[in-house]
Design an enzyme around this catalytic site. Sequence first.
Site, PDB file in Angstrom:
ATOM      1  N   HIS A 169      44.399  35.151  44.487  1.00 33.67           N
ATOM      2  CA  HIS A 169      43.450  34.396  43.650  1.00 33.67           C
ATOM      3  C   HIS A 169      43.101  33.009  44.179  1.00 33.67           C
ATOM      4  CE1 HIS A 169      47.142  32.491  42.290  1.00 33.67           C
ATOM      5  NE2 HIS A 169      46.413  31.522  41.789  1.00 33.67           N
TER       6      HIS A 169
HETATM    7  N1  UDP Z   1      51.222  36.867  36.582  1.00 31.15           N
HETATM    8  C1  UDP Z   1      51.032  37.677  35.474  1.00 31.15           C
HETATM    9  N2  UDP Z   1      50.107  38.673  35.553  1.00 31.15           N
HETATM   10  C2  UDP Z   1      49.386  38.915  36.683  1.00 31.15           C
HETATM   11  C3  UDP Z   1      49.599  38.085  37.819  1.00 31.15           C
HETATM   12  C4  UDP Z   1      50.514  37.054  37.727  1.00 31.15           C
HETATM   13  O1  UDP Z   1      51.690  37.500  34.439  1.00 31.15           O
HETATM   14  O2  UDP Z   1      48.562  39.845  36.702  1.00 31.15           O
HETATM   15  C5  UDP Z   1      52.218  35.803  36.480  1.00 31.15           C
HETATM   16  C6  UDP Z   1      53.276  35.851  37.536  1.00 31.15           C
HETATM   17  O3  UDP Z   1      54.299  36.756  37.167  1.00 31.15           O
HETATM   18  C7  UDP Z   1      53.719  34.408  37.597  1.00 31.15           C
HETATM   19  C8  UDP Z   1      52.460  33.648  37.298  1.00 31.15           C
HETATM   20  O4  UDP Z   1      51.564  34.572  36.683  1.00 31.15           O
HETATM   21  O5  UDP Z   1      54.675  34.148  36.588  1.00 31.15           O
HETATM   22  C9  UDP Z   1      51.836  33.108  38.537  1.00 31.15           C
HETATM   23  O6  UDP Z   1      50.578  32.597  38.222  1.00 31.15           O
HETATM   24  P1  UDP Z   1      49.349  32.602  39.219  1.00 31.15           P
HETATM   25  O7  UDP Z   1      49.602  33.536  40.323  1.00 31.15           O
HETATM   26  O8  UDP Z   1      48.127  32.811  38.387  1.00 31.15           O
HETATM   27  O9  UDP Z   1      49.275  31.087  39.710  1.00 31.15           O
HETATM   28  P2  UDP Z   1      50.147  30.237  40.754  1.00 31.15           P
HETATM   29  O10 UDP Z   1      51.591  30.516  40.527  1.00 31.15           O
HETATM   30  O11 UDP Z   1      49.682  30.587  42.119  1.00 31.15           O
HETATM   31  O12 UDP Z   1      49.801  28.825  40.421  1.00 31.15           O
END
Ligand code: UDP
Length: 365
Positions: free
Chosen positions: A207
Amino acid sequence: MKVVTIVGARPQLIKASVVSQAMRAHSDLEEVLVHTGQHFDANMSDVFFDELRMPSPKHHLGIAGGSHGEMTGRMLQAIERVILDERPDAVLVYGDTNSTLAGTLAAVKLHVPVAHVEAGLRSFNMKMPEEVNRILTDRVSTWLFAPTTEAVAHLRREGVDDARVFLVGDVMYDVAIQHGRRALTLGRGVLDTAGLDDGSFVLVTIHRADNTDDPTRLANIVQGLREVAAKRRVVWPLHPRTRVALDRMGILDDVTTTMTLLPPQGYLDMVRLETAAAVIATDSGGVQKEAFFHGVPCVTLRDETEWTELVDSGWNRLVPPTSAAAVAHGVLGAIGTRGADVHPYGSGHSADAIVDMMLRGVPRA
Ligand code: UDP
C-alpha cells in the site's frame, strides 16, 4: 489528566486499542478519542473498533482524500477546534500519517504538550510523506515514546534531549499478545472461508505510495508475484489504494485470475493469515513486525525499512522491486528460512509504560 488521542489510519486504530485500554484502567485519566476519518470504510476502520474492543470516537472529523496539503490543512483546522473545546492536558499521536502531523501542529501551537508513540523511526528517505511527518512530529513532541534502541539512537543523533525520550517497546507487540492470541483461539475464520491450508501460501500486502504510485515498481511486483503464483498460492488482501492503482494500470483482472485477492481484512483474520503463511511479502511496517512476532519469514518490497533489527537478525529481507525476477526470487527464496532468537520490541507492556510516563507529568528537559 485529560488526553486527546488522534487516530485516523488503520494501523493507528490497532495501536491505540491497547493504549486506550491502559488509560481506561486509570480513574484519574480521561481519554477523548478523535478520528480524523483518513480511513473510513467499514473494513479499514469500523471493524477494528469492534474486534479490538475500542470505545467509539467522541469526535469524528470525516476528513479523507485530497492532496497531502489539503488533507493535512483541513485536519489541522478541525483538530484545533477540538483542542480548544476539550482543553486537554496532552495530545497523543501515533506513527507517521497526515493525521499525526496535523494533531501535533494543532496542539503545539496551542501550547498543549504532545506525546508521540513510535518516535525515532527513520527510513532516511525524505521522499516518503511518512518520513517528513515523523521527523516534524518528533521535533516538537514532549514525550517521545521510542519502540526500539535503534529509534532512541536516531533521536540522540538528532540532538533530542534524553529527558524527553522513553524506550517503551512496541505497542504492536502488546496488540499481538493481547489480541493476536485471541484470533487463534476463535477459530480459523478466513482460512476456512478461502480454503487455505497452513504453510501453503504466500501472503501479500502492498500500500505504500512508493509502490502504488510508481507503475514500473507496481508492474514488477505484480509480474514477480505471478511467477510466485505458478508455484505457490498467492493471497493478497488488497488495500483500496492498491486496487485503484491496479485498475488504473489495466491489470486488476489479470491479478484476480492468477492470485487470491481478498478485501482488506479485520485484525483477527489478518493475524490468522499471517500465522498460516509460508512467507509474507509486504511494504507495511506493521506487517513486517507481525511476521516476526508469529515466526514467519518476511520479504519487504521496499528500498529501505525503519525496522532494521529484523533485517539484521535474518527475519526480514529487503527486496527492492527493481525487476519481476528480483521479486520472485526474493519471495520464493525466503520460504523455510528463520532468523535469530532476538527480542527487540520490549515485553508486551508498552501501553502501560506510556500511560505511566504521561501520568508522571511533563518531563523536565
Ligand atoms: N492489517 C489488517 N488487515 C489488512 C492488512 C493489514 O488488519 O488487510 C493490519 C496488520 O495486521 C497490521 C496493520 O494493519 O496490524 C498494519 O497497517 P498498514 O499495513 O495499513 O500500515 P503500516 O503498518 O504500514 O503503517
